[in-house]
Motif scaffolding. Structure first.
Motif, PDB file in Angstrom:
ATOM      1  N   PRO A  91      10.320 -70.804   9.346  1.00 29.48           N
ATOM      2  CA  PRO A  91       9.517 -69.994   8.424  1.00 29.48           C
ATOM      3  C   PRO A  91       8.364 -70.801   7.814  1.00 29.48           C
ATOM      4  CG  PRO A  91      11.663 -70.537   7.440  1.00 29.48           C
ATOM      5  CD  PRO A  91      11.684 -71.065   8.833  1.00 29.48           C
ATOM      6  N   TYR A  92       7.184 -70.200   7.814  1.00 28.83           N
ATOM      7  CA  TYR A  92       6.022 -70.811   7.161  1.00 28.83           C
ATOM      8  C   TYR A  92       5.724 -69.980   5.936  1.00 28.83           C
ATOM      9  CZ  TYR A  92       5.386 -72.965  11.731  1.00 28.83           C
ATOM     10  OH  TYR A  92       5.574 -73.650  12.892  1.00 28.83           O
ATOM     11  N   MET A  93       5.531 -70.638   4.811  1.00 26.17           N
ATOM     12  CA  MET A  93       5.308 -69.871   3.597  1.00 26.17           C
ATOM     13  C   MET A  93       3.957 -70.167   2.971  1.00 26.17           C
ATOM     14  SD  MET A  93       7.835 -69.284   0.428  1.00 26.17           S
ATOM     15  CE  MET A  93       7.377 -70.617  -0.612  1.00 26.17           C
ATOM     16  N   SER A  94       3.336 -69.133   2.453  1.00 28.83           N
ATOM     17  CA  SER A  94       2.085 -69.305   1.733  1.00 28.83           C
ATOM     18  C   SER A  94       2.011 -68.242   0.648  1.00 28.83           C
ATOM     19  CB  SER A  94       0.915 -69.181   2.709  1.00 28.83           C
ATOM     20  OG  SER A  94      -0.299 -69.316   2.037  1.00 28.83           O
ATOM     21  N   GLY A 136       4.911 -62.324  19.204  1.00 29.94           N
ATOM     22  CA  GLY A 136       4.274 -61.539  18.154  1.00 29.94           C
ATOM     23  C   GLY A 136       4.333 -62.278  16.836  1.00 29.94           C
ATOM     24  N   SER A 137       3.996 -61.563  15.766  1.00 30.51           N
ATOM     25  CA  SER A 137       4.008 -62.149  14.438  1.00 30.51           C
ATOM     26  C   SER A 137       4.881 -61.303  13.543  1.00 30.51           C
ATOM     27  CB  SER A 137       2.596 -62.188  13.855  1.00 30.51           C
ATOM     28  OG  SER A 137       1.780 -63.016  14.628  1.00 30.51           O
ATOM     29  N   MET A 138       5.588 -61.978  12.674  1.00 31.11           N
ATOM     30  CA  MET A 138       6.465 -61.270  11.756  1.00 31.11           C
ATOM     31  C   MET A 138       6.196 -61.811  10.358  1.00 31.11           C
ATOM     32  SD  MET A 138       9.751 -59.781  11.860  1.00 31.11           S
ATOM     33  CE  MET A 138      10.914 -59.460  10.609  1.00 31.11           C
ATOM     34  N   PHE A 139       6.014 -60.895   9.407  1.00 35.39           N
ATOM     35  CA  PHE A 139       5.791 -61.295   8.018  1.00 35.39           C
ATOM     36  C   PHE A 139       6.853 -60.672   7.131  1.00 35.39           C
ATOM     37  CE2 PHE A 139       1.627 -61.179   9.992  1.00 35.39           C
ATOM     38  CZ  PHE A 139       1.045 -62.358   9.565  1.00 35.39           C
ATOM     39  N   ALA A 164      14.197 -71.908  -1.764  1.00 29.93           N
ATOM     40  CA  ALA A 164      15.037 -70.717  -1.864  1.00 29.93           C
ATOM     41  C   ALA A 164      14.333 -69.507  -1.261  1.00 29.93           C
ATOM     42  CB  ALA A 164      15.398 -70.443  -3.326  1.00 29.93           C
ATOM     43  N   LEU A 165      13.040 -69.379  -1.552  1.00 27.93           N
ATOM     44  CA  LEU A 165      12.278 -68.253  -1.016  1.00 27.93           C
ATOM     45  C   LEU A 165      12.195 -68.321   0.504  1.00 27.93           C
ATOM     46  CD1 LEU A 165       9.142 -67.706  -3.275  1.00 27.93           C
ATOM     47  CD2 LEU A 165      11.107 -66.201  -2.973  1.00 27.93           C
ATOM     48  N   ARG A 166      11.946 -69.533   0.996  1.00 28.53           N
ATOM     49  CA  ARG A 166      11.809 -69.725   2.437  1.00 28.53           C
ATOM     50  C   ARG A 166      13.128 -69.381   3.130  1.00 28.53           C
ATOM     51  NH1 ARG A 166       9.410 -74.936   2.842  1.00 28.53           N
ATOM     52  NH2 ARG A 166       7.437 -73.899   2.486  1.00 28.53           N
ATOM     53  N   GLU A 167      14.234 -69.797   2.499  1.00 28.97           N
ATOM     54  CA  GLU A 167      15.539 -69.517   3.073  1.00 28.97           C
ATOM     55  C   GLU A 167      15.835 -68.020   3.031  1.00 28.97           C
ATOM     56  OE1 GLU A 167      17.097 -71.333   4.928  1.00 28.97           O
ATOM     57  OE2 GLU A 167      18.820 -70.033   5.207  1.00 28.97           O
ATOM     58  N   LEU A 168      15.435 -67.390   1.951  1.00 30.32           N
ATOM     59  CA  LEU A 168      15.598 -65.940   1.850  1.00 30.32           C
ATOM     60  C   LEU A 168      14.857 -65.257   3.004  1.00 30.32           C
ATOM     61  CD1 LEU A 168      16.497 -63.498  -0.072  1.00 30.32           C
ATOM     62  CD2 LEU A 168      14.113 -63.512  -0.775  1.00 30.32           C
ATOM     63  N   GLY A 169      13.614 -65.667   3.225  1.00 31.90           N
ATOM     64  CA  GLY A 169      12.822 -65.108   4.318  1.00 31.90           C
ATOM     65  C   GLY A 169      13.491 -65.341   5.653  1.00 31.90           C
ATOM     66  N   ASN A 170      14.060 -66.514   5.795  1.00 27.42           N
ATOM     67  CA  ASN A 170      14.728 -66.885   7.038  1.00 27.42           C
ATOM     68  C   ASN A 170      15.923 -65.974   7.318  1.00 27.42           C
ATOM     69  OD1 ASN A 170      14.743 -68.505   9.250  1.00 27.42           O
ATOM     70  ND2 ASN A 170      15.685 -70.270   8.248  1.00 27.42           N
ATOM     71  N   ILE A 171      16.713 -65.736   6.280  1.00 27.51           N
ATOM     72  CA  ILE A 171      17.890 -64.868   6.429  1.00 27.51           C
ATOM     73  C   ILE A 171      17.452 -63.441   6.756  1.00 27.51           C
ATOM     74  CG2 ILE A 171      19.788 -63.799   5.153  1.00 27.51           C
ATOM     75  CD1 ILE A 171      20.005 -66.485   3.588  1.00 27.51           C
ATOM     76  N   PHE A 211       6.553 -65.825  10.470  1.00 25.33           N
ATOM     77  CA  PHE A 211       7.252 -66.354  11.644  1.00 25.33           C
ATOM     78  C   PHE A 211       6.428 -66.025  12.864  1.00 25.33           C
ATOM     79  CE2 PHE A 211      10.278 -65.179   8.489  1.00 25.33           C
ATOM     80  CZ  PHE A 211      11.249 -66.163   8.506  1.00 25.33           C
ATOM     81  N   ARG A 212       6.236 -66.988  13.695  1.00 24.23           N
ATOM     82  CA  ARG A 212       5.616 -66.712  14.976  1.00 24.23           C
ATOM     83  C   ARG A 212       6.781 -66.486  15.955  1.00 24.23           C
ATOM     84  NH1 ARG A 212       1.875 -64.256  17.398  1.00 24.23           N
ATOM     85  NH2 ARG A 212       1.967 -64.844  19.559  1.00 24.23           N
TER      86      ARG A 212
END
Lengths: 165, 211
Positions: B142-145, B77-80, B113-120, B69-70
């Motif tokens: 959320p950006y996922m890689s 900042g940046s959040m991972f 699902a993973l992206r949504e998990l990260g989002n939550i 997340f930017r």
């Protein structure tokens, strides 16, 4: 010349030079670009792990030459020449500059991978160093290792296996 | 390094508290989502070189799922949110019932699902941070890689790297029930405020850096 072949690790925003038979290696290139300059006739090679395209972006007090495309290439070239490389024999191979995330919002201004590639190529042209091979762009991380015996650059990715350039 | 000269142990304690509050909230959210006890480790706040930061993620070549997340607003900042592959597989199974596919090649539904998990997770972390400091934070989508840690973390260091060769990383790990030996790490947060953001964080809490 060292007897035992060593693998020299190049960190992020770092540059190193070495001679045959050592290898140069840098891991986990994403938007960063790995540049190898080498002179086979004098058995010398150098590698830089470049993070940003232009040293004019720097806002810190001290300038890390290895971090920026323009300064890293000049520094690498001058160190190789300092060790006895001849400018007409120096060649370049590059890899990296991927777009790791699919940004939807262009204002995220994160096109840093492609900008790094452009900057490296421009600087190579300015320094009149021929670019022999490249594996750039895409959206995969890369680990690269340069062998000073075969003068091949091995590029390894998670999804697409490994290739020699 | 020079930029961080004025950061003292006291400032690092404040950042540790931010990690505590943020990740505590995220652990609660994850616990509710999975209906399981989730604990967090004591946050680690450190000033590290970029290479050391990759080592914190298991090494530059270690393959991880990274949800990035930017942050914009008053604390850019940046959040991972980083997940080991096995853990990502387990989350996907728990959330969708899909068996973990070949690593790094997930189905569309699994990725989503993973992206949504990260989002939550990031959302609960950041809203706690925002409540605590009264600062406005606007995370990007959320950006996922899924790739080597070095490759997926460095794009979040673009701002920091223009100022310094070091970053302050607020690292918090989530674990399943810390009481049981051999528990696996569920994932970790890296919060990397841009260099200009530290002032805002400290000021919001009434702490001023000495000149």
């Amino acid at each position: 010349m060292s007897e035992v072949k060593q693998i020299i690790k190049v960190g992020i925003a770092d540059l190193k030079i070495t001679e045959t038979p050592d290898s140069l290696r840098t891991a986990g290139l994403g938007s960063c670009v790995g540049v190898v300059l080498y002179d086979a006739s004098s058995s010398l090679a150098g590698m830089a792990h470049i993070m940003l395209p232009d040293s004019r972006m720097a806002r810190g007090r001290e300038l890390n030459l290895a971090k920026y495309a323009d300064t890293a290439l000049k520094e690498l070239l001058s160190r190789l020449m300092g060790q006895g490389a001849s400018s007409i024999n120096i060649r370049a191979k590059i890899a990296g500059g991927a777009q790791m995330f699919k940004f939807t919002n262009p204002s995220d201004s994160m096109r840093i991978g492609p900008r790094n590639i452009e900057a490296v190529k421009l600087e190579l042209e300015r320094l009149r160093v021929p670019l022999i091979a490249e594996d750039t762009g895409g959206n995969s991380g890369r680990t690269i290792e340069f062998d000073t015996g075969s003068w091949l650059l091995n590029v390894r990715t998670v999804n697409k296996g490994s290739i020699d350039l | 390094m020079e930029f961080y000269d004025r950061i003292t142990a006291f400032h690092l304690d404040i950042l540790r508290e931010i990690g505590n509050i943020g990740a505590g909230n995220a652990a609660t959210a994850l616990s509710k989502l999975l209906n399981k006890k989730i604990d967090m480790k004591v946050p680690d706040v450190s000033l590290v070189s970029f290479d050391e930061m990759m080592d914190m993620a298991g090494g530059a070549e270690n393959v991880v799922v990274s949800i990035f997340f930017r942050l914009e607003g008053e604390v850019p900042g940046s959040m991972f949110f980083l997940l080991p592959l096995e853990q990502a597989d387990r989350f996907i199974y728990q959330l969708t019932g899909e068996e973990g596919a070949a690593p790094v090649r997930y189905s569309e539904i699994a990725e989503s699902a993973l992206r949504e998990l990260g989002n939550i997770m990031a959302g609960s972390y950041l809203s706690a941070l925002s409540d605590f400091t009264s600062l406005c934070l606007y995370p990007s989508v959320p950006y996922m890689s899924i790739d080597m840690a070095g490759a997926v973390i460095s794009p979040g260091l673009i701002e920091t790297s223009q100022v310094s060769d070091f970053a302050i990383v607020i690292n918090t790990e989530l674990v399943e029930d810390e009481m049981t030996p051999g528990t696996r790490i569920n994932g970790c947060f890296f919060l990397v405020p841009d260099p200009g953001s530290f002032q805002a964080i400290f000021h919001s809490l009434g702490v001023y850096q000495s000149e």
